[in-house]
Design an enzyme around this catalytic site. Structure first.
Site, PDB file in Angstrom:
ATOM      1  N   GLY A 130       0.792  -1.224   0.000  1.00 33.26           N
ATOM      2  CA  GLY A 130       0.000   0.000   0.000  1.00 33.26           C
ATOM      3  C   GLY A 130       0.823   1.272   0.000  1.00 33.26           C
ATOM      4  O   GLY A 130       0.300   2.354  -0.285  1.00 33.26           O
ATOM      5  N   SER A 131       2.099   1.158   0.299  1.00 36.52           N
ATOM      6  CA  SER A 131       2.974   2.333   0.399  1.00 36.52           C
ATOM      7  C   SER A 131       3.332   2.865  -0.979  1.00 36.52           C
ATOM      8  O   SER A 131       3.912   2.146  -1.805  1.00 36.52           O
ATOM      9  CB  SER A 131       4.252   1.954   1.164  1.00 36.52           C
ATOM     10  OG  SER A 131       5.299   2.857   0.887  1.00 36.52           O
ATOM     11  N   ALA A 132       3.027   4.138  -1.231  1.00 33.51           N
ATOM     12  CA  ALA A 132       3.366   4.745  -2.526  1.00 33.51           C
ATOM     13  C   ALA A 132       4.877   4.729  -2.792  1.00 33.51           C
ATOM     14  O   ALA A 132       5.299   4.370  -3.895  1.00 33.51           O
ATOM     15  CB  ALA A 132       2.807   6.165  -2.607  1.00 33.51           C
TER      16      ALA A 132
END
Length: 209
Positions: free
Chosen positions: A8-10
């Site tokens: 989920g981390s950009a």
């Protein structure tokens, strides 16, 4: 090449797209921040700042996603299209990377993270700042197909990770036609974009649903 990350981390997604662009396979190591895996002694030896993404290439650890992107293209890139050697072209790529880090991605966090993690109410001023950041990017794209000119670079991959997160959060891009067109090009042409979309969708499911 070990890659400590969360889908989920950009910033993690930006590195994954860059690895795809240069043909490097990452040994994915899911890192559960909620369980404190990033605070374990073995992780702190790799990265005293205990952040993700963290990359370990043959015993060489590094962190900060945009630094990792630069490392990957300089070491494994087949040419310099993703990160041009020309000083002026490279300066534009660097500016866009730093703009993403300090303005575009930062302002997304300033608006959303207090709501997500501290259950704080909506901050209208932070929303205006977020919209201003997208407006800046819309202006940068005027007359250009990609963030730093006519070719896709690591700046696009970093920005696409951030903008994909804006998109799943329901940001209205209608007033920013250059960003809309650019995002469509990235979806069609950025290596590894499916991973980026899947990670953004996971972020939405975990935090914005």
């Amino acid at each position: 090449m070990d890659f400590y990350y969360l889908p989920g981390s950009a910033p993690c997604r930006a590195v994954q797209m860059t690895a795809a662009a240069v043909g490097v396979e990452l040994n994915l190591k899911l890192t559960n921040l909620m369980a404190g895996e990033h605070m374990k002694p073995e992780f702190l030896k790799l990265n005293p700042q205990h952040t993700i993404p963290t990359l370990v290439d043959n015993g060489f650890p590094m962190w900060e996603s945009r630094a990792i992107q630069i490392y990957l293209v300089e070491k494994y890139g087949k040419d310099d299209k993703l990160y041009p050697k020309d000083p002026q072209k490279r300066a534009v790529v660097n500016q866009r990377l730093f703009f993403d880090m300090g303005t575009l991605y930062q302002r997304f966090g300033d608006y959303w993270y207090p709501q997500i993690f501290a259950k704080q109410p909506v901050n209208p001023e932070a929303k205006k700042k977020m919209e201003e950041a997208v407006g800046f990017f819309n202006t940068f794209l005027e007359g250009h197909e990609y963030a730093a000119g006519s070719d896709l670079t690591i700046a696009d991959l970093s920005l696409a990770a951030s903008i994909a997160t804006y998109e799943v959060a329901g940001f209205d891009f209608a007033p920013y036609p250059n960003v809309q067109a650019w995002l469509a090009r990235c979806k069609a042409n950025a290596p590894g974009y499916a991973l980026n979309q899947a990670g953004a969708d996971e972020f939405k499911a975990k935090f914005l649903s």
